[in-house]
Design an enzyme around this catalytic site. Structure first.
Site, PDB file in Angstrom:
ATOM      1  CE  LYS A   2     -21.532 -17.675  55.679  1.00  0.00           C
ATOM      2  NZ  LYS A   2     -21.225 -17.404  54.375  1.00  0.00           N
ATOM      3  CE  LYS A  22     -22.491 -16.194  59.859  1.00  0.00           C
ATOM      4  NZ  LYS A  22     -21.622 -15.085  59.660  1.00  0.00           N
ATOM      5  NE  ARG A  30     -15.149  -8.292  52.220  1.00  0.00           N
ATOM      6  CZ  ARG A  30     -16.018  -8.861  51.327  1.00  0.00           C
ATOM      7  NH1 ARG A  30     -15.643  -8.548  49.962  1.00  0.00           N
ATOM      8  NH2 ARG A  30     -16.917  -9.844  51.565  1.00  0.00           N
ATOM      9  NE  ARG A  59     -19.298  -5.538  53.657  1.00  0.00           N
ATOM     10  CZ  ARG A  59     -19.065  -6.547  53.403  1.00  0.00           C
ATOM     11  NH1 ARG A  59     -19.284  -7.267  52.311  1.00  0.00           N
ATOM     12  NH2 ARG A  59     -18.483  -7.249  54.366  1.00  0.00           N
ATOM     13  NE  ARG A  78     -30.488 -10.023  55.020  1.00  0.00           N
ATOM     14  CZ  ARG A  78     -31.219 -10.447  53.970  1.00  0.00           C
ATOM     15  NH1 ARG A  78     -30.914 -11.388  53.299  1.00  0.00           N
ATOM     16  NH2 ARG A  78     -32.277  -9.627  53.501  1.00  0.00           N
ATOM     17  CG  ASP A  90     -16.849 -10.202  54.974  1.00  0.00           C
ATOM     18  OD1 ASP A  90     -16.079  -9.242  54.383  1.00  0.00           O
ATOM     19  OD2 ASP A  90     -17.677 -10.826  54.704  1.00  0.00           O
ATOM     20  CD  GLU A 130     -18.987 -14.725  55.355  1.00  0.00           C
ATOM     21  OE1 GLU A 130     -18.420 -14.558  54.243  1.00  0.00           O
ATOM     22  OE2 GLU A 130     -20.182 -14.396  55.711  1.00  0.00           O
ATOM     23  CG  ASN A 180     -15.540 -13.226  51.933  1.00  0.00           C
ATOM     24  OD1 ASN A 180     -16.357 -13.542  51.425  1.00  0.00           O
ATOM     25  ND2 ASN A 180     -15.401 -12.354  52.962  1.00  0.00           N
TER      26      ASN A 180
END
Length: 321
Positions: free
Chosen positions: A129, A164, A214, A229, A237, A277, A285, A287
């Site tokens: 993050k 978060k 993603r 997603r 979410r 993301d 984000e 990842n």
């Protein structure tokens, strides 16, 4: 050594418990075995250090494309990690003390010439993050703090806010606080552990209704399709682990601009496999620990993402040698 004789190790969550239908690590292992690589299985707890040299209790691994019988493991044998050519670090977050200690141990093997994917320095320093915040031009308004007054002020300014933890995964611990501020105090207390832990507050992005996409990058180059997603009804979410639905889509011009912003840094850090993301116009984000979504994109688009990754691994090994 020829590429077909490579010894590939994987550090992962227990293979007995992976989600066979969507596990990205399985895609990597199938692709490696198809190339004739010898596979070696490890869990995080199998790693150890002796007299300054990294070892592991490795087990020979054979994988199968069979939902009833997807692997066979041989007997464990304690061997130096330096006997391997490449190690995939595929242990899922959280990035806790056990994870960081395992990465430090892999660093000893890295110094002996083993290729670790992704590099250990990046695994230790690129919080998924916070790393994104190195590119503020790509991010929605964001605040990181453990102070209740600071977080309340951010909510007062932006009205609709997502809170978060910095070390979560799979959508766990994410709260959406509407402009009326209902439950704001309780959420801040819970997430910050009464002001003792830093958390992230981010302006709510209504584009989440169309999905949290993603985007996979291999050695800095994006796969041309992302996985949107899409949250289930009543959810904010999009994470698949939180009930989201994955729909592949082509990258947009904005997606490619976002990729261009981060490419130089990813390449400088030697990151071979990364997942961005993206919600709407913004990266939320980056990842680097154990990016997923290979299987969903492959299934919907006919891509072979794991093969692309192994091609990049082979190029990196050739450069190292």
């Amino acid at each position: 050594m020829s590429q077909s004789n490579l010894h590939l190790g994987v550090v992962m969550d227990p293979i007995t418990a992976v989600a066979y239908k969507k596990d990205s690590t399985m895609a990597m292992l199938w692709a490696a075995q198809d190339r004739g690589y010898t596979l070696h299985y490890m869990e995080q707890e199998d790693l150890f250090l002796n007299a300054g040299q990294a070892y592991a209790r490795m087990r020979p691994l054979t994988v199968h494309r069979d939902p009833e019988h997807w692997f066979d493991l041989g007997e464990a044998d304690a061997r130096p990690l330096a006997e391997l050519d490449v190690i995939l670090m595929r242990k899922d977050p959280p990035v806790d003390d056990n994870f960081t200690n395992a990465v430090h141990l892999l660093g000893f093997a890295e110094r002996e010439g083993v290729l670790i994917v992704n590099p250990t320095e990046a695994l230790l320093t690129c919080n998924e993050k916070l790393f994104a915040q190195q590119f503020p031009q790509c991010c929605a308004p964001t605040m990181v703090s453990g102070r209740a007054d600071v977080l309340r002020a951010f909510h007062a300014e932006h009205g609709d806010v997502i809170f978060k933890p910095l070390d979560g995964m799979g959508g766990k611990g994410i709260f959406h606080i509407a402009p009326d501020g209902r439950n704001l105090g309780a959420v801040i207390e819970q997430l910050t552990l009464d002001g003792t832990r830093q958390v992230m507050a981010q302006r709510y992005l209504p584009a989440i209704k169309e999905g949290d996409t993603r985007i996979l990058l291999i050695d800095g180059e994006p796969v041309p399709y992302g996985l949107a997603r899409i949250p289930s009804a009543g959810e904010t979410r999009g994470n698949l682990a939180a009930g989201g639905r994955g729909v592949s889509r082509e990258l947009t011009a904005r997606d490619r601009w976002l990729v261009e912003q981060v490419q130089p840094t990813l390449r400088k850090k030697g990151l071979l496999f990364v997942g961005l993301d993206v919600i709407g116009d913004y990266i939320t984000e980056i990842n680097v620990t154990s990016p997923t979504c290979i299987r969903e994109i492959d299934d919907q688009r006919g891509t072979r993402i794991a093969d692309q990754l192994l091609d990049a691994v082979a190029r990196r090994l050739s450069t190292m040698r």
